[in-house]
Design a protein around this motif. Structure first.
Motif, PDB file in Angstrom:
ATOM      1  N   GLU A  58       0.837  -1.205   0.000  1.00 22.29           N
ATOM      2  CA  GLU A  58       0.000   0.000   0.000  1.00 22.29           C
ATOM      3  C   GLU A  58       0.872   1.256   0.000  1.00 22.29           C
ATOM      4  O   GLU A  58       0.597   2.216  -0.722  1.00 22.29           O
ATOM      5  CB  GLU A  58      -0.960   0.015   1.198  1.00 22.29           C
ATOM      6  CG  GLU A  58      -2.126  -0.944   1.070  1.00 22.29           C
ATOM      7  CD  GLU A  58      -1.820  -2.334   1.603  1.00 22.29           C
ATOM      8  OE1 GLU A  58      -0.703  -2.551   2.135  1.00 22.29           O
ATOM      9  OE2 GLU A  58      -2.692  -3.212   1.473  1.00 22.29           O
ATOM     10  N   ASP A  59       1.942   1.239   0.808  1.00 20.01           N
ATOM     11  CA  ASP A  59       2.881   2.372   0.825  1.00 20.01           C
ATOM     12  C   ASP A  59       3.563   2.527  -0.531  1.00 20.01           C
ATOM     13  O   ASP A  59       3.810   3.638  -0.991  1.00 20.01           O
ATOM     14  CB  ASP A  59       3.936   2.189   1.916  1.00 20.01           C
ATOM     15  CG  ASP A  59       3.368   2.285   3.318  1.00 20.01           C
ATOM     16  OD1 ASP A  59       2.273   2.869   3.494  1.00 20.01           O
ATOM     17  OD2 ASP A  59       4.023   1.775   4.243  1.00 20.01           O
ATOM     18  N   ALA A  63       3.305   5.870  -2.720  1.00 21.68           N
ATOM     19  CA  ALA A  63       4.528   6.590  -3.107  1.00 21.68           C
ATOM     20  C   ALA A  63       4.672   6.668  -4.625  1.00 21.68           C
ATOM     21  O   ALA A  63       5.071   7.702  -5.175  1.00 21.68           O
ATOM     22  CB  ALA A  63       5.744   5.915  -2.483  1.00 21.68           C
ATOM     23  N   PHE A  64       4.332   5.589  -5.313  1.00 17.32           N
ATOM     24  CA  PHE A  64       4.415   5.537  -6.774  1.00 17.32           C
ATOM     25  C   PHE A  64       3.502   6.572  -7.423  1.00 17.32           C
ATOM     26  O   PHE A  64       3.941   7.392  -8.233  1.00 17.32           O
ATOM     27  CB  PHE A  64       4.049   4.114  -7.225  1.00 17.32           C
ATOM     28  CG  PHE A  64       3.807   3.941  -8.693  1.00 17.32           C
ATOM     29  CD1 PHE A  64       4.822   4.150  -9.611  1.00 17.32           C
ATOM     30  CD2 PHE A  64       2.568   3.537  -9.164  1.00 17.32           C
ATOM     31  CE1 PHE A  64       4.603   3.974 -10.969  1.00 17.32           C
ATOM     32  CE2 PHE A  64       2.338   3.350 -10.513  1.00 17.32           C
ATOM     33  CZ  PHE A  64       3.363   3.567 -11.419  1.00 17.32           C
ATOM     34  N   MET A 119      -8.204   2.591  -0.035  1.00 14.00           N
ATOM     35  CA  MET A 119      -7.229   1.834  -0.822  1.00 14.00           C
ATOM     36  C   MET A 119      -7.385   0.350  -0.502  1.00 14.00           C
ATOM     37  O   MET A 119      -7.485  -0.041   0.655  1.00 14.00           O
ATOM     38  CB  MET A 119      -5.805   2.290  -0.509  1.00 14.00           C
ATOM     39  CG  MET A 119      -4.752   1.608  -1.361  1.00 14.00           C
ATOM     40  SD  MET A 119      -3.055   2.089  -0.925  1.00 14.00           S
ATOM     41  CE  MET A 119      -2.991   3.752  -1.583  1.00 14.00           C
ATOM     42  N   ASN A 120      -7.392  -0.447  -1.552  1.00 12.33           N
ATOM     43  CA  ASN A 120      -7.511  -1.891  -1.392  1.00 12.33           C
ATOM     44  C   ASN A 120      -6.667  -2.562  -2.468  1.00 12.33           C
ATOM     45  O   ASN A 120      -6.798  -2.235  -3.650  1.00 12.33           O
ATOM     46  CB  ASN A 120      -8.971  -2.330  -1.498  1.00 12.33           C
ATOM     47  CG  ASN A 120      -9.131  -3.814  -1.274  1.00 12.33           C
ATOM     48  OD1 ASN A 120      -8.508  -4.393  -0.394  1.00 12.33           O
ATOM     49  ND2 ASN A 120      -9.956  -4.437  -2.086  1.00 12.33           N
ATOM     50  N   ILE A 121      -5.822  -3.486  -2.044  1.00  9.82           N
ATOM     51  CA  ILE A 121      -4.984  -4.218  -2.992  1.00  9.82           C
ATOM     52  C   ILE A 121      -5.259  -5.703  -2.814  1.00  9.82           C
ATOM     53  O   ILE A 121      -5.124  -6.241  -1.720  1.00  9.82           O
ATOM     54  CB  ILE A 121      -3.492  -3.898  -2.777  1.00  9.82           C
ATOM     55  CG1 ILE A 121      -3.255  -2.407  -3.033  1.00  9.82           C
ATOM     56  CG2 ILE A 121      -2.626  -4.760  -3.686  1.00  9.82           C
ATOM     57  CD1 ILE A 121      -1.850  -1.937  -2.825  1.00  9.82           C
ATOM     58  N   ASP A 122      -5.671  -6.339  -3.908  1.00  7.88           N
ATOM     59  CA  ASP A 122      -5.978  -7.764  -3.908  1.00  7.88           C
ATOM     60  C   ASP A 122      -4.981  -8.478  -4.822  1.00  7.88           C
ATOM     61  O   ASP A 122      -5.141  -8.485  -6.042  1.00  7.88           O
ATOM     62  CB  ASP A 122      -7.405  -8.003  -4.403  1.00  7.88           C
ATOM     63  CG  ASP A 122      -7.755  -9.476  -4.515  1.00  7.88           C
ATOM     64  OD1 ASP A 122      -6.970 -10.329  -4.018  1.00  7.88           O
ATOM     65  OD2 ASP A 122      -8.803  -9.784  -5.092  1.00  7.88           O
ATOM     66  N   VAL A 130      -8.003   2.649  -5.612  1.00 11.10           N
ATOM     67  CA  VAL A 130      -7.334   3.814  -5.033  1.00 11.10           C
ATOM     68  C   VAL A 130      -8.224   5.040  -5.230  1.00 11.10           C
ATOM     69  O   VAL A 130      -8.943   5.140  -6.218  1.00 11.10           O
ATOM     70  CB  VAL A 130      -5.925   4.011  -5.636  1.00 11.10           C
ATOM     71  CG1 VAL A 130      -5.983   4.324  -7.110  1.00 11.10           C
ATOM     72  CG2 VAL A 130      -5.134   5.054  -4.886  1.00 11.10           C
ATOM     73  N   LEU A 131      -8.144   5.944  -4.260  1.00 11.71           N
ATOM     74  CA  LEU A 131      -8.942   7.171  -4.280  1.00 11.71           C
ATOM     75  C   LEU A 131      -8.046   8.360  -4.575  1.00 11.71           C
ATOM     76  O   LEU A 131      -7.024   8.542  -3.933  1.00 11.71           O
ATOM     77  CB  LEU A 131      -9.619   7.365  -2.910  1.00 11.71           C
ATOM     78  CG  LEU A 131     -10.579   8.539  -2.789  1.00 11.71           C
ATOM     79  CD1 LEU A 131     -11.872   8.262  -3.560  1.00 11.71           C
ATOM     80  CD2 LEU A 131     -10.902   8.793  -1.328  1.00 11.71           C
TER      81      LEU A 131
END
Length: 134
Positions: A58-59, A63-64, A119-122, A130-131
């Motif tokens: 998530e970080d 950052a990206f 934010m949600n990463i699957d 992402v918002l």
């Protein structure tokens, strides 16, 4: 389909999919610029590259996308092609685009920041949500 916009009352919420998580990140970068300008009008006349080192995914996403938004704000650079590679906690990005031309790129929405909110990463999907704060 690189991304879709989801319902949100005030900001821009996007869901990005891909064959790999790297491709999801590439599609999130495309969504970021496509929400600010018409990304289909961007030519690939300039190259940009940078690395991000973040242990947490998530970080790394935050950052990206924040680095890309900074490049837009500081250098007036718009991009629409991205090559993202992960190596452990390191993300390497090659991006291609050009200088912003308001008459050519058809401005859409000003994005102020990337947020962790919603934010949600699957990694199994793979997909990410992402918002963008407008």
């Amino acid at each position: 389909m690189r991304y879709e916009t989801l319902e949100h009352t005030a900001d821009i919420l996007v869901k990005c999919t891909g064959k790999t998580m790297e491709e999801c990140f590439e599609n999130a970068a495309y969504a970021l610029f496509d929400q600010m300008v018409n990304a289909d009008t961007i030519e690939h006349t300039m190259g940009f590259s940078f690395d991000i080192e973040e242990e947490d995914i998530e970080d790394r996403l935050y950052a990206f996308l924040s680095e890309l938004l900074f490049m837009m704000d500081a250098d007036s650079a718009v991009m629409s092609k991205f090559i993202v590679k992960f190596d452990g906690s390191r993300l390497s990005c090659e991006a291609y685009g050009e200088q912003l031309d308001l008459s050519k790129h058809m401005p859409r929405t000003e994005i102020k920041a990337i947020t962790y909110h919603m934010m949600n990463i699957d990694p199994k999907g793979p997909s990410l949500t992402v918002l963008f704060d407008v």
